[in-house]
Write an enzyme that holds these catalytic residues in place. Sequence first.
Site, PDB file in Angstrom:
ATOM      1  N   CYS A  54       0.832  -1.209   0.000  1.00  0.00           N
ATOM      2  CA  CYS A  54       0.000   0.000   0.000  1.00  0.00           C
ATOM      3  C   CYS A  54       0.869   1.262   0.000  1.00  0.00           C
ATOM      4  O   CYS A  54       1.885   1.338   0.684  1.00  0.00           O
ATOM      5  CB  CYS A  54      -0.928  -0.003   1.209  1.00  0.00           C
ATOM      6  SG  CYS A  54      -2.102   1.367   1.177  1.00  0.00           S
ATOM      7  N   CYS A 101       0.107   4.623   7.007  1.00  0.00           N
ATOM      8  CA  CYS A 101      -0.578   4.471   8.303  1.00  0.00           C
ATOM      9  C   CYS A 101       0.327   3.718   9.289  1.00  0.00           C
ATOM     10  O   CYS A 101       0.722   2.571   9.022  1.00  0.00           O
ATOM     11  CB  CYS A 101      -1.894   3.740   8.122  1.00  0.00           C
ATOM     12  SG  CYS A 101      -2.851   4.367   6.722  1.00  0.00           S
ATOM     13  N   CYS A 120      -0.124  -0.026  10.362  1.00  0.00           N
ATOM     14  CA  CYS A 120      -0.511  -1.039   9.370  1.00  0.00           C
ATOM     15  C   CYS A 120       0.655  -1.856   8.831  1.00  0.00           C
ATOM     16  O   CYS A 120       1.688  -1.313   8.433  1.00  0.00           O
ATOM     17  CB  CYS A 120      -1.244  -0.361   8.215  1.00  0.00           C
ATOM     18  SG  CYS A 120      -1.967  -1.545   7.067  1.00  0.00           S
ATOM     19  N   CYS A 142     -16.887  -9.192   4.279  1.00  0.00           N
ATOM     20  CA  CYS A 142     -16.237  -7.900   4.100  1.00  0.00           C
ATOM     21  C   CYS A 142     -14.919  -8.067   3.347  1.00  0.00           C
ATOM     22  O   CYS A 142     -14.036  -8.815   3.777  1.00  0.00           O
ATOM     23  CB  CYS A 142     -15.997  -7.272   5.471  1.00  0.00           C
ATOM     24  SG  CYS A 142     -15.191  -5.678   5.352  1.00  0.00           S
ATOM     25  N   CYS A 192     -19.750  -6.046   2.314  1.00  0.00           N
ATOM     26  CA  CYS A 192     -19.054  -4.854   2.793  1.00  0.00           C
ATOM     27  C   CYS A 192     -17.719  -4.793   2.056  1.00  0.00           C
ATOM     28  O   CYS A 192     -17.144  -5.843   1.731  1.00  0.00           O
ATOM     29  CB  CYS A 192     -18.821  -4.967   4.300  1.00  0.00           C
ATOM     30  SG  CYS A 192     -17.825  -3.617   4.974  1.00  0.00           S
ATOM     31  N   CYS A 230     -19.917   2.275   7.349  1.00  0.00           N
ATOM     32  CA  CYS A 230     -19.221   1.574   8.429  1.00  0.00           C
ATOM     33  C   CYS A 230     -17.959   2.387   8.717  1.00  0.00           C
ATOM     34  O   CYS A 230     -17.078   2.491   7.860  1.00  0.00           O
ATOM     35  CB  CYS A 230     -18.862   0.154   7.984  1.00  0.00           C
ATOM     36  SG  CYS A 230     -17.831  -0.728   9.168  1.00  0.00           S
ATOM     37  N   ARG A 251     -18.971  -2.684  16.650  1.00  0.00           N
ATOM     38  CA  ARG A 251     -18.211  -3.933  16.457  1.00  0.00           C
ATOM     39  C   ARG A 251     -16.959  -3.969  17.323  1.00  0.00           C
ATOM     40  O   ARG A 251     -16.091  -3.082  17.249  1.00  0.00           O
ATOM     41  CB  ARG A 251     -17.836  -4.119  14.984  1.00  0.00           C
ATOM     42  CG  ARG A 251     -17.102  -5.456  14.748  1.00  0.00           C
ATOM     43  CD  ARG A 251     -16.874  -5.775  13.280  1.00  0.00           C
ATOM     44  NE  ARG A 251     -18.094  -5.675  12.540  1.00  0.00           N
ATOM     45  CZ  ARG A 251     -18.273  -4.869  11.493  1.00  0.00           C
ATOM     46  NH1 ARG A 251     -17.290  -4.146  11.032  1.00  0.00           N
ATOM     47  NH2 ARG A 251     -19.434  -4.813  10.881  1.00  0.00           N
TER      48      ARG A 251
HETATM   49  N1  SAM Z   1      -6.807   0.451   2.828  1.00  0.00           N
HETATM   50  C1  SAM Z   1      -8.117   0.688   3.269  1.00  0.00           C
HETATM   51  C2  SAM Z   1      -8.213   1.775   4.301  1.00  0.00           C
HETATM   52  O1  SAM Z   1      -7.235   2.101   4.927  1.00  0.00           O
HETATM   53  O2  SAM Z   1      -9.339   2.285   4.484  1.00  0.00           O
HETATM   54  C3  SAM Z   1      -8.801  -0.560   3.794  1.00  0.00           C
HETATM   55  C4  SAM Z   1      -8.067  -1.528   4.685  1.00  0.00           C
HETATM   56  S1  SAM Z   1      -7.450  -0.880   6.226  1.00  0.00           S
HETATM   57  C5  SAM Z   1      -6.423  -2.192   6.733  1.00  0.00           C
HETATM   58  C6  SAM Z   1      -8.869  -0.870   7.288  1.00  0.00           C
HETATM   59  C7  SAM Z   1      -8.712  -0.475   8.721  1.00  0.00           C
HETATM   60  O3  SAM Z   1      -8.104  -1.522   9.459  1.00  0.00           O
HETATM   61  C8  SAM Z   1      -7.872   0.723   9.078  1.00  0.00           C
HETATM   62  O4  SAM Z   1      -8.540   1.933   8.868  1.00  0.00           O
HETATM   63  C9  SAM Z   1      -7.620   0.508  10.556  1.00  0.00           C
HETATM   64  O5  SAM Z   1      -8.650   1.084  11.328  1.00  0.00           O
HETATM   65  C10 SAM Z   1      -7.661  -1.008  10.703  1.00  0.00           C
HETATM   66  N2  SAM Z   1      -6.339  -1.557  11.013  1.00  0.00           N
HETATM   67  C11 SAM Z   1      -5.317  -1.721  10.168  1.00  0.00           C
HETATM   68  N3  SAM Z   1      -4.230  -2.229  10.801  1.00  0.00           N
HETATM   69  C12 SAM Z   1      -4.590  -2.383  12.099  1.00  0.00           C
HETATM   70  C13 SAM Z   1      -3.907  -2.843  13.253  1.00  0.00           C
HETATM   71  N4  SAM Z   1      -2.621  -3.234  13.217  1.00  0.00           N
HETATM   72  N5  SAM Z   1      -4.565  -2.871  14.434  1.00  0.00           N
HETATM   73  C14 SAM Z   1      -5.848  -2.471  14.487  1.00  0.00           C
HETATM   74  N6  SAM Z   1      -6.554  -2.020  13.429  1.00  0.00           N
HETATM   75  C15 SAM Z   1      -5.922  -1.968  12.245  1.00  0.00           C
HETATM   76  C1  DTB Z   2     -11.839  -2.521  10.700  1.00  0.00           C
HETATM   77  O1  DTB Z   2     -12.241  -1.559  11.368  1.00  0.00           O
HETATM   78  N1  DTB Z   2     -11.023  -3.448  11.130  1.00  0.00           N
HETATM   79  C2  DTB Z   2     -10.712  -4.412  10.099  1.00  0.00           C
HETATM   80  C3  DTB Z   2     -11.618  -3.950   8.939  1.00  0.00           C
HETATM   81  N2  DTB Z   2     -12.190  -2.735   9.434  1.00  0.00           N
HETATM   82  C4  DTB Z   2     -11.148  -3.883   7.586  1.00  0.00           C
HETATM   83  C5  DTB Z   2      -9.277  -4.582   9.817  1.00  0.00           C
HETATM   84  C6  DTB Z   2      -8.448  -4.969  11.031  1.00  0.00           C
HETATM   85  C7  DTB Z   2      -7.075  -5.200  10.575  1.00  0.00           C
HETATM   86  C8  DTB Z   2      -6.184  -5.715  11.678  1.00  0.00           C
HETATM   87  C9  DTB Z   2      -4.786  -5.885  11.253  1.00  0.00           C
HETATM   88  C10 DTB Z   2      -4.549  -6.858  10.156  1.00  0.00           C
HETATM   89  O2  DTB Z   2      -5.088  -8.001  10.182  1.00  0.00           O
HETATM   90  O3  DTB Z   2      -3.772  -6.540   9.244  1.00  0.00           O
HETATM   91 FE1  SF4 Z   3      -2.978   1.146   3.280  1.00  0.00          FE
HETATM   92 FE2  SF4 Z   3      -2.992  -0.071   5.629  1.00  0.00          FE
HETATM   93 FE3  SF4 Z   3      -3.369   2.545   5.520  1.00  0.00          FE
HETATM   94 FE4  SF4 Z   3      -5.309   0.881   4.576  1.00  0.00          FE
HETATM   95  S1  SF4 Z   3      -4.614   1.081   6.678  1.00  0.00           S
HETATM   96  S2  SF4 Z   3      -4.516   2.732   3.593  1.00  0.00           S
HETATM   97  S3  SF4 Z   3      -4.014  -0.787   3.788  1.00  0.00           S
HETATM   98  S4  SF4 Z   3      -1.475   1.450   4.921  1.00  0.00           S
END
Ligand code: SAM
Ligand code: DTB
Ligand code: SF4
Length: 329
Positions: free
Chosen positions: A65, A69, A72, A109, A140, A200, A272
């Site tokens: 990506c 973030c 992530c 989702c 979703c 959501c 959730r």
């Molecule tokens: N890339 C898209 C975005 O950022 O909207 C969709 C996928 S992103 C992984 C969706 C959400 O997962 C993020 O906004 C964040 O709230 C959650 N998330 C990602 N990594 C996480 C982590 N290590 N612990 C908890 N929540 C996480």
């Molecule tokens: C949300 O609020 N939590 C989910 C979903 N929306 C997409 C993602 C959680 C990701 C947790 C870290 C991972 O598995 O990479």
């Molecule tokens: Fe990319 Fe992860 Fe940020 Fe979603 S949360 S925009 S997958 S870096």
Amino acid sequence: MQTTHAEIARPAQTAQKKWSIAEIEALFKLPFSDLMFRAQQIHRENFDPNAVQLSTLLSIKTGGCTEDCGYCTQSSYHSAGVENMKMLDIDEVLKAAKAAKSAGAGRFCMGAAWREPSENDMKAVVEMVREVRALGMETCATLGMLNDEQTEQLRVAGLDYYNHNLDTAPEFYGNIISTRDYQDRIDTLERVRKAGMNVCSGGIIGLGENLTQRAGLIAQLANMDPYPESVPINNLVKVEGTPLAETEDIDPLDFVRMIAVARITMPKAFVRLSAGRGEMSDAVQALCFLGGANSIFYGEQLLTTGNPEVERDRALMNKLGLYPLTEKH
Ligand code: SAM
Ligand code: DTB
Ligand code: SF4
């Protein structure tokens, strides 16, 4: 268009209360039992208190990506050992959706590690949404930022919910993400709302934010008019190689408080209990349900990290007398 659970649970809205950050902070500071009692009362006024909505997540495009973030694993700025993989094909997605349905999930989702989808990405996702919906599941997707045309394409395909988290308070956002700003997130959410899909949106706690910033996130969500139908509250999953890997753990009771405050401020939303359940005891999860959580991610895997096994969740639900929303509604 098929009626969704959220629409059933949420009749036409009357004028919505506006929450100040100070009022929300005061909720956080209530004695724990008072907070839980108030949240449980509101929960019972709006929902069957023992029904839990089950969503299964699938990462349809993992890694690589272009956003940064800090939490992530999938950001190309970090080295969390997640490879940049190609998008799954439709057969793999449908296989996972059928398995989720037979395990008892009501919603499927699909998540992608994109800043925003391309034209070709959209073609594939639209097909996935149509076919998953044809299985009789709610759909979703979480694909990053959307423009008006993309939002419309998803609506026409029959997408029930779009997930796009605000993640934290506006004033703390820049500490976590630098490649986009808060307003970008709000703009996408407004497009989703305008197109008529369910919203959501939620956030993460444990990023190093303070109580005022937790209240600030809740204020952003609860003051949207209307507020989101689904509000995921994630506990940071710390992964080595991400900038937030060494962040101090939060007290699990503070996570429970966040759930309860979300329930009180967004009475008709599905709240959730999202990422982080793998590290939570049954007792803490039970407190989250008592505080008004009524939705979980169900299935061994979130996106790149683990989630409790289906057997463990079934045992927990049995122990607590909870049942999946789809079985009783
Ligand atoms: N890339 C898209 C975005 O950022 O909207 C969709 C996928 S992103 C992984 C969706 C959400 O997962 C993020 O906004 C964040 O709230 C959650 N998330 C990602 N990594 C996480 C982590 N290590 N612990 C908890 N929540 C996480
Ligand atoms: C949300 O609020 N939590 C989910 C979903 N929306 C997409 C993602 C959680 C990701 C947790 C870290 C991972 O598995 O990479
Ligand atoms: Fe990319 Fe992860 Fe940020 Fe979603 S949360 S925009 S997958 S870096």
